[in-house]
Design a protein around this motif. Structure first.
Motif, PDB file in Angstrom:
ATOM      1  N   MET A  46       0.849  -1.190   0.000  1.00 62.41           N
ATOM      2  CA  MET A  46       0.000   0.000   0.000  1.00 62.41           C
ATOM      3  C   MET A  46       0.889   1.246   0.000  1.00 62.41           C
ATOM      4  O   MET A  46       1.803   1.362   0.799  1.00 62.41           O
ATOM      5  CB  MET A  46      -0.893  -0.007   1.247  1.00 62.41           C
ATOM      6  CG  MET A  46      -1.907   1.127   1.278  1.00 62.41           C
ATOM      7  SD  MET A  46      -2.872   1.166   2.828  1.00 62.41           S
ATOM      8  CE  MET A  46      -3.679  -0.411   2.774  1.00 62.41           C
ATOM      9  N   SER A  47       0.633   2.161  -0.916  1.00 66.06           N
ATOM     10  CA  SER A  47       1.449   3.366  -1.014  1.00 66.06           C
ATOM     11  C   SER A  47       1.177   4.294   0.166  1.00 66.06           C
ATOM     12  O   SER A  47       0.119   4.229   0.804  1.00 66.06           O
ATOM     13  CB  SER A  47       1.143   4.101  -2.317  1.00 66.06           C
ATOM     14  OG  SER A  47      -0.141   4.695  -2.267  1.00 66.06           O
ATOM     15  N   LEU A  48       2.135   5.191   0.424  1.00 66.96           N
ATOM     16  CA  LEU A  48       1.979   6.167   1.502  1.00 66.96           C
ATOM     17  C   LEU A  48       0.763   7.054   1.242  1.00 66.96           C
ATOM     18  O   LEU A  48      -0.009   7.345   2.149  1.00 66.96           O
ATOM     19  CB  LEU A  48       3.244   7.010   1.630  1.00 66.96           C
ATOM     20  CG  LEU A  48       3.215   8.100   2.711  1.00 66.96           C
ATOM     21  CD1 LEU A  48       2.985   7.482   4.082  1.00 66.96           C
ATOM     22  CD2 LEU A  48       4.513   8.885   2.686  1.00 66.96           C
ATOM     23  N   GLU A  49       0.590   7.456  -0.030  1.00 67.47           N
ATOM     24  CA  GLU A  49      -0.548   8.320  -0.374  1.00 67.47           C
ATOM     25  C   GLU A  49      -1.871   7.605  -0.103  1.00 67.47           C
ATOM     26  O   GLU A  49      -2.811   8.192   0.433  1.00 67.47           O
ATOM     27  CB  GLU A  49      -0.472   8.723  -1.848  1.00 67.47           C
ATOM     28  CG  GLU A  49      -1.602   9.675  -2.265  1.00 67.47           C
ATOM     29  CD  GLU A  49      -1.515  10.070  -3.732  1.00 67.47           C
ATOM     30  OE1 GLU A  49      -2.398  10.809  -4.174  1.00 67.47           O
ATOM     31  OE2 GLU A  49      -0.571   9.626  -4.416  1.00 67.47           O
ATOM     32  N   HIS A  50      -1.930   6.303  -0.457  1.00 66.24           N
ATOM     33  CA  HIS A  50      -3.152   5.523  -0.210  1.00 66.24           C
ATOM     34  C   HIS A  50      -3.414   5.405   1.283  1.00 66.24           C
ATOM     35  O   HIS A  50      -4.544   5.529   1.743  1.00 66.24           O
ATOM     36  CB  HIS A  50      -3.025   4.134  -0.843  1.00 66.24           C
ATOM     37  CG  HIS A  50      -4.253   3.302  -0.690  1.00 66.24           C
ATOM     38  ND1 HIS A  50      -5.424   3.580  -1.353  1.00 66.24           N
ATOM     39  CD2 HIS A  50      -4.494   2.204   0.082  1.00 66.24           C
ATOM     40  CE1 HIS A  50      -6.345   2.689  -1.011  1.00 66.24           C
ATOM     41  NE2 HIS A  50      -5.803   1.841  -0.147  1.00 66.24           N
ATOM     42  N   GLN A  51      -2.354   5.178   2.063  1.00 70.07           N
ATOM     43  CA  GLN A  51      -2.491   5.088   3.523  1.00 70.07           C
ATOM     44  C   GLN A  51      -3.004   6.407   4.097  1.00 70.07           C
ATOM     45  O   GLN A  51      -3.869   6.421   4.972  1.00 70.07           O
ATOM     46  CB  GLN A  51      -1.145   4.736   4.170  1.00 70.07           C
ATOM     47  CG  GLN A  51      -0.726   3.302   3.970  1.00 70.07           C
ATOM     48  CD  GLN A  51       0.634   3.020   4.600  1.00 70.07           C
ATOM     49  OE1 GLN A  51       1.465   3.907   4.713  1.00 70.07           O
ATOM     50  NE2 GLN A  51       0.842   1.787   4.996  1.00 70.07           N
ATOM     51  N   GLN A  52      -2.466   7.529   3.588  1.00 72.18           N
ATOM     52  CA  GLN A  52      -2.899   8.835   4.077  1.00 72.18           C
ATOM     53  C   GLN A  52      -4.358   9.094   3.724  1.00 72.18           C
ATOM     54  O   GLN A  52      -5.129   9.598   4.544  1.00 72.18           O
ATOM     55  CB  GLN A  52      -2.006   9.936   3.507  1.00 72.18           C
ATOM     56  CG  GLN A  52      -0.604   9.931   4.102  1.00 72.18           C
ATOM     57  CD  GLN A  52       0.332  10.901   3.385  1.00 72.18           C
ATOM     58  OE1 GLN A  52       0.125  11.238   2.223  1.00 72.18           O
ATOM     59  NE2 GLN A  52       1.376  11.325   4.084  1.00 72.18           N
ATOM     60  N   ASN A  53      -4.752   8.725   2.486  1.00 68.13           N
ATOM     61  CA  ASN A  53      -6.148   8.898   2.078  1.00 68.13           C
ATOM     62  C   ASN A  53      -7.074   8.039   2.920  1.00 68.13           C
ATOM     63  O   ASN A  53      -8.160   8.472   3.308  1.00 68.13           O
ATOM     64  CB  ASN A  53      -6.328   8.552   0.589  1.00 68.13           C
ATOM     65  CG  ASN A  53      -5.723   9.601  -0.325  1.00 68.13           C
ATOM     66  OD1 ASN A  53      -5.527  10.738   0.088  1.00 68.13           O
ATOM     67  ND2 ASN A  53      -5.431   9.218  -1.558  1.00 68.13           N
ATOM     68  N   LEU A  54      -6.638   6.798   3.197  1.00 70.23           N
ATOM     69  CA  LEU A  54      -7.427   5.908   4.038  1.00 70.23           C
ATOM     70  C   LEU A  54      -7.580   6.501   5.427  1.00 70.23           C
ATOM     71  O   LEU A  54      -8.668   6.515   6.000  1.00 70.23           O
ATOM     72  CB  LEU A  54      -6.757   4.521   4.106  1.00 70.23           C
ATOM     73  CG  LEU A  54      -7.501   3.446   4.898  1.00 70.23           C
ATOM     74  CD1 LEU A  54      -8.850   3.152   4.253  1.00 70.23           C
ATOM     75  CD2 LEU A  54      -6.667   2.171   4.966  1.00 70.23           C
ATOM     76  N   GLY A  55      -6.469   7.027   5.966  1.00 70.08           N
ATOM     77  CA  GLY A  55      -6.521   7.645   7.288  1.00 70.08           C
ATOM     78  C   GLY A  55      -7.442   8.844   7.327  1.00 70.08           C
ATOM     79  O   GLY A  55      -8.196   9.026   8.286  1.00 70.08           O
ATOM     80  N   LEU A  56      -7.417   9.653   6.262  1.00 67.70           N
ATOM     81  CA  LEU A  56      -8.300  10.817   6.187  1.00 67.70           C
ATOM     82  C   LEU A  56      -9.757  10.400   6.120  1.00 67.70           C
ATOM     83  O   LEU A  56     -10.610  11.011   6.764  1.00 67.70           O
ATOM     84  CB  LEU A  56      -7.946  11.677   4.962  1.00 67.70           C
ATOM     85  CG  LEU A  56      -6.649  12.491   5.068  1.00 67.70           C
ATOM     86  CD1 LEU A  56      -6.332  13.139   3.723  1.00 67.70           C
ATOM     87  CD2 LEU A  56      -6.781  13.561   6.149  1.00 67.70           C
ATOM     88  N   ARG A  57     -10.041   9.355   5.329  1.00 60.65           N
ATOM     89  CA  ARG A  57     -11.423   8.857   5.232  1.00 60.65           C
ATOM     90  C   ARG A  57     -11.913   8.339   6.576  1.00 60.65           C
ATOM     91  O   ARG A  57     -13.038   8.613   6.985  1.00 60.65           O
ATOM     92  CB  ARG A  57     -11.521   7.752   4.172  1.00 60.65           C
ATOM     93  CG  ARG A  57     -11.620   8.271   2.754  1.00 60.65           C
ATOM     94  CD  ARG A  57     -12.154   7.205   1.805  1.00 60.65           C
ATOM     95  NE  ARG A  57     -11.328   6.004   1.793  1.00 60.65           N
ATOM     96  CZ  ARG A  57     -10.269   5.837   1.019  1.00 60.65           C
ATOM     97  NH1 ARG A  57      -9.877   6.803   0.208  1.00 60.65           N
ATOM     98  NH2 ARG A  57      -9.584   4.710   1.054  1.00 60.65           N
ATOM     99  N   GLU A  58     -11.057   7.581   7.248  1.00 57.64           N
ATOM    100  CA  GLU A  58     -11.442   7.035   8.548  1.00 57.64           C
ATOM    101  C   GLU A  58     -11.674   8.161   9.557  1.00 57.64           C
ATOM    102  O   GLU A  58     -12.612   8.126  10.351  1.00 57.64           O
ATOM    103  CB  GLU A  58     -10.368   6.071   9.073  1.00 57.64           C
ATOM    104  CG  GLU A  58     -10.263   4.771   8.302  1.00 57.64           C
ATOM    105  CD  GLU A  58     -11.491   3.891   8.421  1.00 57.64           C
ATOM    106  OE1 GLU A  58     -12.361   4.171   9.261  1.00 57.64           O
ATOM    107  OE2 GLU A  58     -11.590   2.920   7.656  1.00 57.64           O
ATOM    108  N   ARG A  59     -10.820   9.184   9.501  1.00 62.92           N
ATOM    109  CA  ARG A  59     -10.962  10.311  10.433  1.00 62.92           C
ATOM    110  C   ARG A  59     -12.236  11.105  10.142  1.00 62.92           C
ATOM    111  O   ARG A  59     -12.943  11.521  11.048  1.00 62.92           O
ATOM    112  CB  ARG A  59      -9.727  11.211  10.341  1.00 62.92           C
ATOM    113  CG  ARG A  59      -9.465  12.022  11.584  1.00 62.92           C
ATOM    114  CD  ARG A  59      -8.048  12.548  11.608  1.00 62.92           C
ATOM    115  NE  ARG A  59      -7.070  11.519  11.861  1.00 62.92           N
ATOM    116  CZ  ARG A  59      -6.826  10.998  13.048  1.00 62.92           C
ATOM    117  NH1 ARG A  59      -7.498  11.397  14.099  1.00 62.92           N
ATOM    118  NH2 ARG A  59      -5.902  10.063  13.195  1.00 62.92           N
ATOM    119  N   LYS A  60     -12.538  11.286   8.851  1.00 62.54           N
ATOM    120  CA  LYS A  60     -13.760  11.999   8.470  1.00 62.54           C
ATOM    121  C   LYS A  60     -14.991  11.218   8.930  1.00 62.54           C
ATOM    122  O   LYS A  60     -15.958  11.792   9.446  1.00 62.54           O
ATOM    123  CB  LYS A  60     -13.804  12.208   6.957  1.00 62.54           C
ATOM    124  CG  LYS A  60     -14.992  13.024   6.489  1.00 62.54           C
ATOM    125  CD  LYS A  60     -14.953  13.269   4.996  1.00 62.54           C
ATOM    126  CE  LYS A  60     -16.171  14.060   4.552  1.00 62.54           C
ATOM    127  NZ  LYS A  60     -16.207  14.258   3.092  1.00 62.54           N
TER     128      LYS A  60
END
Length: 199
Positions: A1-15
């Motif tokens: 999993m790319s860093l960008e994908h991980q960050q997007n996933l984290g943002l979605r989970e936080r939202k």
């Protein structure tokens, strides 16, 4: 999993976590004003400016509004990011503190009110116990993976149970002492566990 994908996933989970916290905040206000049993899902949805169908996207029932805690994915992610030289307890503590330190004032207020409501409604206490058991299993799986053990191992389960016990004690203390700092209480309690709970 790319860093960008991980960050997007984290943002979605936080939202998602923040949306859930918003619905819970409105629900708790209505429970306080109208009473838990008297408040309807439709009233909660209207107060949160969402449709009932959106409400049911996040919660299966009115009871679920109180017992749902959507921070589990954030906890797992934060735990997996902990350096390998840390003990399992240090890694769990850091992960738990990182998720609580990111909570807004409204989210912390909602957490406290949820705890207070759970303490006063017997059906919610029973439902919360089931929820905490699920969280205990999640912690056991996280830790087992980290140390290369089976999540059903008695030592792993005991570890997870001890962490959940600390969490319960902190939640109850915080509900009764709302002016204290939740993150500091959690850190102090987990430090006590790490030192063997000297009395």
């Amino acid at each position: 999993m790319s860093l960008e994908h991980q960050q997007n996933l984290g943002l979605r989970e936080r939202k998602k976590a923040k949306t859930i916290a918003s619905i819970q905040m409105h629900a708790l206000r209505l429970f306080s004003e109208l009473g838990y049993n008297e408040t309807t899902v439709e009233q909660i949805a209207e107060a949160a400016e969402i449709s009932p169908s959106t409400f049911f996207r996040y919660f299966s029932s009115k009871e679920d509004v109180i017992i749902t805690d959507n921070y589990d994915p954030l906890l797992i992610s934060a735990f997996e990011d902990q350096p390998s030289h840390l003990t399992p307890l240090q890694a769990v503590r850091n992960a738990m503190l990182s998720t609580t330190s990111d909570m807004s004032g409204d989210e912390m207020s909602t957490t406290r009110e949820r705890n207070q409501l759970v303490m006063s409604v017997p059906e919610l206490r029973a439902a919360t116990l089931n929820n905490l058991t699920d969280t205990m299993h999640m912690i056991a799986e996280m830790v087992a993976k980290r140390v290369g053990r089976d999540p059903g191992d008695l030592q792993i389960r005991t570890f997870a149970g001890a962490v959940i016990g600390v969490n319960i004690s902190v939640m109850l203390h915080y509900a009764e002492n709302p002016n204290e700092n939740f993150s500091e209480l959690l850190s102090e309690a987990l430090n006590l566990l790490e030192t063997g709970l000297p009395l």
